[in-house]
Design a protein around this motif. Sequence first.
Motif, mmCIF file in Angstrom:
data_model
loop_
_atom_site.group_PDB
_atom_site.id
_atom_site.type_symbol
_atom_site.label_atom_id
_atom_site.label_comp_id
_atom_site.label_asym_id
_atom_site.label_seq_id
_atom_site.Cartn_x
_atom_site.Cartn_y
_atom_site.Cartn_z
ATOM 1 N N LEU A 150 0.829 -1.201 0.000
ATOM 2 C CA LEU A 150 0.000 0.000 0.000
ATOM 3 C C LEU A 150 0.866 1.254 0.000
ATOM 4 O O LEU A 150 0.575 2.229 -0.701
ATOM 5 N N ALA A 151 1.955 1.223 0.778
ATOM 6 C CA ALA A 151 2.866 2.375 0.827
ATOM 7 C C ALA A 151 3.448 2.657 -0.557
ATOM 8 O O ALA A 151 3.589 3.816 -0.957
ATOM 9 N N GLU A 152 3.750 1.597 -1.290
ATOM 10 C CA GLU A 152 4.305 1.776 -2.638
ATOM 11 C C GLU A 152 3.300 2.454 -3.558
ATOM 12 O O GLU A 152 3.641 3.332 -4.342
ATOM 13 N N LYS A 153 2.025 2.067 -3.419
ATOM 14 C CA LYS A 153 0.972 2.692 -4.229
ATOM 15 C C LYS A 153 0.800 4.167 -3.873
ATOM 16 O O LYS A 153 0.403 4.975 -4.718
ATOM 17 N N LEU A 154 1.095 4.518 -2.618
ATOM 18 C CA LEU A 154 0.955 5.899 -2.162
ATOM 19 C C LEU A 154 2.213 6.725 -2.416
ATOM 20 O O LEU A 154 2.264 7.910 -2.061
ATOM 21 N N GLY A 155 3.226 6.102 -3.021
ATOM 22 C CA GLY A 155 4.464 6.821 -3.302
ATOM 23 C C GLY A 155 5.454 6.787 -2.158
ATOM 24 O O GLY A 155 6.323 7.655 -2.049
ATOM 25 N N ASN A 156 5.331 5.754 -1.288
ATOM 26 C CA ASN A 156 6.225 5.595 -0.129
ATOM 27 C C ASN A 156 6.346 6.887 0.687
ATOM 28 O O ASN A 156 7.419 7.508 0.775
ATOM 29 N N PRO A 157 5.237 7.311 1.289
ATOM 30 C CA PRO A 157 5.241 8.561 2.070
ATOM 31 C C PRO A 157 6.166 8.479 3.277
ATOM 32 O O PRO A 157 6.405 7.401 3.823
ATOM 33 N N ILE A 158 6.677 9.624 3.683
ATOM 34 C CA ILE A 158 7.584 9.695 4.832
ATOM 35 C C ILE A 158 6.844 10.129 6.095
ATOM 36 O O ILE A 158 7.199 9.740 7.199
ATOM 37 N N TYR A 159 5.779 10.939 5.923
ATOM 38 C CA TYR A 159 5.015 11.416 7.078
ATOM 39 C C TYR A 159 3.536 11.104 6.888
ATOM 40 O O TYR A 159 3.027 11.094 5.756
ATOM 41 N N ASP A 160 2.837 10.844 7.992
ATOM 42 C CA ASP A 160 1.401 10.582 7.915
ATOM 43 C C ASP A 160 0.645 11.915 7.858
ATOM 44 O O ASP A 160 1.265 12.987 7.938
ATOM 45 N N PRO A 161 -0.684 11.902 7.708
ATOM 46 C CA PRO A 161 -1.409 13.175 7.547
ATOM 47 C C PRO A 161 -1.363 14.087 8.766
ATOM 48 O O PRO A 161 -1.668 15.277 8.654
ATOM 49 N N HIS A 162 -0.976 13.559 9.932
ATOM 50 C CA HIS A 162 -0.838 14.403 11.116
ATOM 51 C C HIS A 162 0.549 15.014 11.206
ATOM 52 O O HIS A 162 0.804 15.862 12.060
ATOM 53 N N GLY A 163 1.478 14.548 10.333
ATOM 54 C CA GLY A 163 2.849 15.033 10.377
ATOM 55 C C GLY A 163 3.787 14.116 11.135
ATOM 56 O O GLY A 163 4.973 14.426 11.294
ATOM 57 N N ASP A 164 3.279 12.969 11.621
ATOM 58 C CA ASP A 164 4.138 12.013 12.320
ATOM 59 C C ASP A 164 4.994 11.246 11.313
ATOM 60 O O ASP A 164 4.513 10.853 10.248
ATOM 61 N N PRO A 165 6.279 10.984 11.641
ATOM 62 C CA PRO A 165 7.126 10.216 10.731
ATOM 63 C C PRO A 165 6.674 8.768 10.619
ATOM 64 O O PRO A 165 6.299 8.153 11.624
ATOM 65 N N ILE A 166 6.687 8.227 9.403
ATOM 66 C CA ILE A 166 6.309 6.830 9.165
ATOM 67 C C ILE A 166 7.565 5.969 9.196
ATOM 68 O O ILE A 166 8.494 6.210 8.420
ATOM 69 N N PRO A 167 7.637 4.974 10.083
ATOM 70 C CA PRO A 167 8.801 4.077 10.075
ATOM 71 C C PRO A 167 8.975 3.457 8.693
ATOM 72 O O PRO A 167 8.004 3.041 8.060
ATOM 73 N N GLN A 168 10.211 3.407 8.207
ATOM 74 C CA GLN A 168 10.481 2.881 6.878
ATOM 75 C C GLN A 168 10.643 1.358 6.917
ATOM 76 O O GLN A 168 10.696 0.744 7.986
ATOM 77 N N LYS A 169 10.726 0.738 5.739
ATOM 78 C CA LYS A 169 10.803 -0.718 5.656
ATOM 79 C C LYS A 169 12.009 -1.273 6.401
ATOM 80 O O LYS A 169 11.951 -2.369 6.955
ATOM 81 N N ASP A 170 13.090 -0.510 6.424
ATOM 82 C CA ASP A 170 14.300 -0.995 7.091
ATOM 83 C C ASP A 170 14.303 -0.707 8.592
ATOM 84 O O ASP A 170 15.289 -0.969 9.283
ATOM 85 N N GLY A 171 13.183 -0.152 9.100
ATOM 86 C CA GLY A 171 13.075 0.120 10.529
ATOM 87 C C GLY A 171 13.544 1.504 10.931
ATOM 88 O O GLY A 171 13.392 1.894 12.093
ATOM 89 N N SER A 172 14.104 2.254 9.989
ATOM 90 C CA SER A 172 14.557 3.616 10.319
ATOM 91 C C SER A 172 13.356 4.550 10.438
ATOM 92 O O SER A 172 12.298 4.294 9.859
#
Length: 335
Positions: A150-172
């Motif tokens: 799903l993240a890939e379909k959304l363009g691999n976003p970095i932040y959610d709509p509230h502005g919180d950082p989204i943990p990446q696939k590698d855990g960073s």
Amino acid sequence: MEPVTLLTIGVVFVGFAFWLMYPGSGIIAKMGRRKQNREKENLENALKFIYKCEYEKKNCSLNGLAGNLKISADMVTGTLETLSEMKLIEYHGDHFSLTQEGRSYALRIIRIHRIWEKYLSERTSVHEKDWHYKAEEQEHIMSISEADALAEKLGNPIYDPHGDPIPQKDGSLPPAKSHSLNTLKAGDFGRVTHIEDEPQVIYEQILAQDIRPGMQLRVLSSENNKVTVEAEGDEKVFSNAFAANINVKHLHKSEVSEEHFKTLATLKPGDKAVIAGISKKVFGLNRRRLLDLGFVPGTEISCLMKSPSGEPTAYIVKGATIALRDDQVKTIFIR
């Protein structure tokens, strides 16, 4: 008793037993799965809470965990024992912390939660006050592979709509980009980077003031335990408690977009302008519809005419005549 009656009773009894105990789909099996699901949710919610405490460098107490999970202290003790047996937490005397495996597990849950919120904000018409609740449900159901797709379909976003950082696939975890609104002084400009969605009552009242991540603010005053700001041409007043839940990036004068205080509503029939952007309070399908109609930054627009009743107002965009309501007109910026 008549044989037919006995046969009927026997058939009913067998049917009831079948309904109750059928492997996989009987009532007993379903009740067992529900119990397992509740236990899994408690374990995962406990991991999230402990992670949040560690991320915010706060002490995580047994009572705090019990309050967050809304269960008794005895049940929390059992939950912690299970997490310890699974090697997801470790004890340090009276305190406990996540192991590396526990931290990775917590980040996977948070990743699913924030990706689902991003999906709801961009691809559905679900109201923003319900994003968090729906993501709370989905995080215990969706697999990490489904979230990654799903993240890939959304363009691999970095932040959610509230502005919180989204943990990446590698855990960073992308860096948080925030300072409390309370830190800005009168005359300062800032851009909203994050709105804390808990407690829900404060979050909903901030939304009611039409404040959204990405918005530009100008602080008019900060005194007497309240902060007054101008946002998109409107004045907003927040108590310090509410302002503490709004995080902003301080803007230098060179970063300030003055056109963000002038909207399409200022145009009169015959006037022309260039579209500068769309308000951050317009999101999801409504935002996409405006973009599809041609309300794209850099596009020339002219006001054709107003309805005798005052609205809608007709505009010419890319050769097409489009009618907009007043509430839509106030969300489109021009220069």
